[in-house]
Design an enzyme around this catalytic site. Structure first.
Site, PDB file in Angstrom:
ATOM      1  N   ARG A   1       0.808  -1.221   0.000  1.00 13.21           N
ATOM      2  CA  ARG A   1       0.000   0.000   0.000  1.00 13.21           C
ATOM      3  C   ARG A   1       0.843   1.275   0.000  1.00 13.21           C
ATOM      4  O   ARG A   1       0.377   2.343   0.411  1.00 13.21           O
ATOM      5  CB  ARG A   1      -0.999   0.011   1.162  1.00 13.21           C
ATOM      6  CG  ARG A   1      -1.988  -1.147   1.117  1.00 13.21           C
ATOM      7  CD  ARG A   1      -3.111  -0.959   2.139  1.00 13.21           C
ATOM      8  NE  ARG A   1      -4.051  -2.078   2.062  1.00 13.21           N
ATOM      9  CZ  ARG A   1      -3.990  -3.171   2.816  1.00 13.21           C
ATOM     10  NH1 ARG A   1      -3.009  -3.294   3.706  1.00 13.21           N
ATOM     11  NH2 ARG A   1      -4.881  -4.128   2.694  1.00 13.21           N
TER      12      ARG A   1
ATOM     13  N   LYS B   1       2.130  11.337 -10.682  1.00 18.31           N
ATOM     14  CA  LYS B   1       1.210  10.508 -11.469  1.00 18.31           C
ATOM     15  C   LYS B   1       1.934   9.226 -11.872  1.00 18.31           C
ATOM     16  O   LYS B   1       3.015   9.277 -12.469  1.00 18.31           O
ATOM     17  CB  LYS B   1       0.759  11.240 -12.733  1.00 18.31           C
ATOM     18  CG  LYS B   1      -0.449  12.113 -12.573  1.00 18.31           C
ATOM     19  CD  LYS B   1      -0.891  12.584 -13.959  1.00 18.31           C
ATOM     20  CE  LYS B   1      -2.156  13.390 -13.923  1.00 18.31           C
ATOM     21  NZ  LYS B   1      -2.568  13.805 -15.282  1.00 18.31           N
TER      22      LYS B   1
ATOM     23  N   GLU C   1       6.961  17.980 -24.816  1.00 17.80           N
ATOM     24  CA  GLU C   1       6.459  18.356 -23.493  1.00 17.80           C
ATOM     25  C   GLU C   1       7.065  19.682 -23.037  1.00 17.80           C
ATOM     26  O   GLU C   1       6.397  20.489 -22.378  1.00 17.80           O
ATOM     27  CB  GLU C   1       6.746  17.257 -22.480  1.00 17.80           C
ATOM     28  CG  GLU C   1       5.967  15.965 -22.698  1.00 17.80           C
ATOM     29  CD  GLU C   1       4.512  16.045 -22.245  1.00 17.80           C
ATOM     30  OE1 GLU C   1       4.068  17.133 -21.831  1.00 17.80           O
ATOM     31  OE2 GLU C   1       3.820  15.016 -22.319  1.00 17.80           O
TER      32      GLU C   1
ATOM     33  N   LYS D   1       5.543  22.873 -14.033  1.00 17.14           N
ATOM     34  CA  LYS D   1       4.785  21.749 -13.501  1.00 17.14           C
ATOM     35  C   LYS D   1       4.756  21.765 -11.978  1.00 17.14           C
ATOM     36  O   LYS D   1       3.716  21.490 -11.361  1.00 17.14           O
ATOM     37  CB  LYS D   1       5.361  20.424 -14.004  1.00 17.14           C
ATOM     38  CG  LYS D   1       4.504  19.238 -13.580  1.00 17.14           C
ATOM     39  CD  LYS D   1       4.752  18.012 -14.397  1.00 17.14           C
ATOM     40  CE  LYS D   1       3.730  16.929 -14.081  1.00 17.14           C
ATOM     41  NZ  LYS D   1       3.957  15.702 -14.871  1.00 17.14           N
TER      42      LYS D   1
ATOM     43  N   GLU E   1      -5.375  16.841  -9.690  1.00 13.36           N
ATOM     44  CA  GLU E   1      -6.022  17.178 -10.955  1.00 13.36           C
ATOM     45  C   GLU E   1      -7.496  17.528 -10.796  1.00 13.36           C
ATOM     46  O   GLU E   1      -8.354  17.120 -11.581  1.00 13.36           O
ATOM     47  CB  GLU E   1      -5.860  16.031 -11.966  1.00 13.36           C
ATOM     48  CG  GLU E   1      -5.926  16.483 -13.416  1.00 13.36           C
ATOM     49  CD  GLU E   1      -5.493  15.401 -14.378  1.00 13.36           C
ATOM     50  OE1 GLU E   1      -6.351  14.732 -14.938  1.00 13.36           O
ATOM     51  OE2 GLU E   1      -4.265  15.242 -14.567  1.00 13.36           O
TER      52      GLU E   1
ATOM     53  N   ARG F   1      -4.381  21.510 -12.648  1.00 16.25           N
ATOM     54  CA  ARG F   1      -3.474  20.476 -13.146  1.00 16.25           C
ATOM     55  C   ARG F   1      -3.959  19.894 -14.476  1.00 16.25           C
ATOM     56  O   ARG F   1      -3.161  19.347 -15.252  1.00 16.25           O
ATOM     57  CB  ARG F   1      -3.282  19.366 -12.106  1.00 16.25           C
ATOM     58  CG  ARG F   1      -2.216  18.367 -12.537  1.00 16.25           C
ATOM     59  CD  ARG F   1      -1.724  17.459 -11.439  1.00 16.25           C
ATOM     60  NE  ARG F   1      -0.675  16.582 -11.952  1.00 16.25           N
ATOM     61  CZ  ARG F   1       0.061  15.773 -11.210  1.00 16.25           C
ATOM     62  NH1 ARG F   1      -0.118  15.725  -9.904  1.00 16.25           N
ATOM     63  NH2 ARG F   1       0.982  15.013 -11.754  1.00 16.25           N
TER      64      ARG F   1
ATOM     65  N   ASN G   1      -2.595  18.599 -19.394  1.00 17.69           N
ATOM     66  CA  ASN G   1      -3.052  17.629 -20.386  1.00 17.69           C
ATOM     67  C   ASN G   1      -3.253  18.252 -21.760  1.00 17.69           C
ATOM     68  O   ASN G   1      -3.803  17.603 -22.653  1.00 17.69           O
ATOM     69  CB  ASN G   1      -4.366  16.984 -19.927  1.00 17.69           C
ATOM     70  CG  ASN G   1      -4.177  16.084 -18.722  1.00 17.69           C
ATOM     71  OD1 ASN G   1      -3.256  15.278 -18.676  1.00 17.69           O
ATOM     72  ND2 ASN G   1      -5.042  16.244 -17.727  1.00 17.69           N
TER      73      ASN G   1
ATOM     74  N   HIS H   1      -3.106  16.174 -24.981  1.00 17.02           N
ATOM     75  CA  HIS H   1      -3.063  14.755 -24.619  1.00 17.02           C
ATOM     76  C   HIS H   1      -4.323  13.974 -24.982  1.00 17.02           C
ATOM     77  O   HIS H   1      -4.254  12.763 -25.182  1.00 17.02           O
ATOM     78  CB  HIS H   1      -2.771  14.606 -23.122  1.00 17.02           C
ATOM     79  CG  HIS H   1      -1.341  14.852 -22.768  1.00 17.02           C
ATOM     80  ND1 HIS H   1      -0.707  16.050 -23.004  1.00 17.02           N
ATOM     81  CD2 HIS H   1      -0.399  14.042 -22.212  1.00 17.02           C
ATOM     82  CE1 HIS H   1       0.553  15.974 -22.592  1.00 17.02           C
ATOM     83  NE2 HIS H   1       0.760  14.767 -22.114  1.00 17.02           N
TER      84      HIS H   1
ATOM     85  N   HIS I   1      -3.217  11.039 -27.015  1.00 17.18           N
ATOM     86  CA  HIS I   1      -3.323   9.688 -26.465  1.00 17.18           C
ATOM     87  C   HIS I   1      -4.117   8.779 -27.403  1.00 17.18           C
ATOM     88  O   HIS I   1      -3.816   7.580 -27.525  1.00 17.18           O
ATOM     89  CB  HIS I   1      -3.996   9.720 -25.095  1.00 17.18           C
ATOM     90  CG  HIS I   1      -3.054  10.049 -23.976  1.00 17.18           C
ATOM     91  ND1 HIS I   1      -3.489  10.266 -22.685  1.00 17.18           N
ATOM     92  CD2 HIS I   1      -1.706  10.180 -23.939  1.00 17.18           C
ATOM     93  CE1 HIS I   1      -2.444  10.533 -21.907  1.00 17.18           C
ATOM     94  NE2 HIS I   1      -1.355  10.489 -22.643  1.00 17.18           N
TER      95      HIS I   1
ATOM     96  N   HIS J   1       5.373   8.993 -27.316  1.00 16.67           N
ATOM     97  CA  HIS J   1       4.383   9.798 -26.594  1.00 16.67           C
ATOM     98  C   HIS J   1       4.495  11.269 -26.991  1.00 16.67           C
ATOM     99  O   HIS J   1       3.480  11.936 -27.271  1.00 16.67           O
ATOM    100  CB  HIS J   1       4.598   9.636 -25.089  1.00 16.67           C
ATOM    101  CG  HIS J   1       3.710  10.523 -24.275  1.00 16.67           C
ATOM    102  ND1 HIS J   1       2.350  10.361 -24.203  1.00 16.67           N
ATOM    103  CD2 HIS J   1       3.995  11.612 -23.499  1.00 16.67           C
ATOM    104  CE1 HIS J   1       1.830  11.289 -23.422  1.00 16.67           C
ATOM    105  NE2 HIS J   1       2.806  12.059 -22.980  1.00 16.67           N
TER     106      HIS J   1
END
Length: 363
Positions: free
Chosen positions: A118, A139, A181, A222, A232, A236, A240, A243, A247, A260
């Site tokens: 955990r 993330k 990026e 960032k 997010e 935040r 994206n 993206h 994506h 990517h």
């Protein structure tokens, strides 16, 4: 050497950028009862000796696991293998795991650290330009057959050591991927600098000093956003930009079929075309980004093999979608991102316009 501090509700940590940054590893693992490394196989072959030397000097006998390079490691199978590896290595909640590789390796390793017992501590040691984005902010995720980064967790590292000496072996395709990026961070944060950057930057001519400056700038953008919105819920989402469509292209091409960053570049141009249509933005920024991408070899025509209806299916699975609605980060102007709900009709029209402007389809 540059240091950027990331401050979130749960944790504060440093991102250290520059030649020899790996030397700071000893202090991050000093109180660990066990240290385990999850490394990109290709990176381990090129730079594993450097990491092992740092660990040896610190008196650390680390367990080591190599994983496939790129997106091919971000699977349920490899995630399961990381969990068994950590267990077999005798890791406990007092252990520290090190992620050593590019963004994909960091995503997998970070999720492994988040899930094992955990949650155990981990250090990001990124080795690509692209990973200046993914290694910061907590993330972590792996892919599912139907979508990218669909299962994961928010789990902040205890430190990020970005040793720029390791970037010297990057092939051109990885430089292109990472700089997408870096460009994104400028577009969403600075009206003043966006056009100038796009008009003047040539990746083939970029020196190490300029590269480090752009990496640190992106990390600062960032870090500021993550500090205000770790999970997010609001700002935040601006990270994206490019993206949602990107994506979809990446998934349609098969993970690894296009990098990517190359997919995100496609997605940013698409998002700017949407911005023209939805917010009334002018074409100047769109045209400048497309010219930059074409000049620097981004594969903007990759979408020719992927009809819009197929891309739409992936976009509907995007994590920003809700109740069947599509949401995009748009730019009415550089430095002023906003999230808008967009209709399927507008998405299709923007896709058509993208194909016309890039020469994929005739007018």
């Amino acid at each position: 050497m540059e240091t950027v501090k990331v401050e979130t509700k749960d944790r504060s940590y440093d991102v250290v950028v520059g030649p020899g940054a790996l030397n700071g590893l000893e202090g991050l693992v000093a109180d660990a009862d066990r240290v385990a490394v999850i490394a990109d196989k290709k990176v381990a072959g090129l730079h594993g000796g450097r990491l092992r030397a740092v660990l040896d000097e610190a008196g650390v006998d680390a367990a080591w696991m190599d994983v496939p390079s790129g997106e091919s490691c971000k699977t349920l199978e490899w995630f399961g293998r990381t969990q068994q590896f950590l267990l077999d290595a005798g890791c406990t909640r007092k252990s520290v795991m090190i992620a050593f590789g590019g963004g994909a390796c960091g995503d997998l390793a970070g999720y492994a650290a988040a899930a094992y017992m955990r949650g155990i501590r981990f250090v990001q040691c990124p080795t690509t330009i692209l990973a200046h984005d993914s290694s910061v902010g907590g993330k972590t995720a792996i892919n599912l057959p139907g979508g990218k980064n669909m299962t994961g967790a928010f789990h902040q590292p205890i430190g990020v050591l970005y040793d720029t000496d390791l970037l010297r072996t990057l092939p051109d395709v990885e430089v292109r991927s990472g700089m997408a990026e870096a460009v994104k961070h400028v577009l969403i944060s600075s009206k003043k600098d966006a056009l100038g950057l796009l008009h003047t930057m040539e990746l083939a001519e970029m020196g190490e000093e300029e590269l480090i400056r752009l990496i640190v700038r992106g990390i600062r953008v960032k870090a500021d956003i993550v500090g205000r919105d770790e999970r997010e819920g609001s700002v935040r989402k601006y990270l994206n930009f490019g993206h949602t469509y990107g994506h979809a292209v990446e998934a349609a091409a098969g993970y690894g079929g296009i990098t990517h960053g190359e997919a995100v570049m496609t997605g940013m141009i698409y998002a700017l075309i949407l911005s023209e249509r939805i917010t009334g933005a002018g074409r100047e920024l769109t045209d400048a980004l497309q010219a930059f991408a074409e000049k620097n070899g981004y594969p903007l025509k990759e979408i020719s093999s992927h009809p819009f209806d197929g891309l739409l299916g992936y976009m509907k699975k995007d994590k920003k979608a809700s109740f069947g609605d599509l949401h995009f980060v748009l730019l009415p102007e550089a430095g002023a991102p906003e999230v808008r709900r967009v209709s399927e009709g507008d998405c299709k029209a923007a896709d058509r316009e993208y194909r016309i402007r890039t020469g994929v389809e005739p007018e």
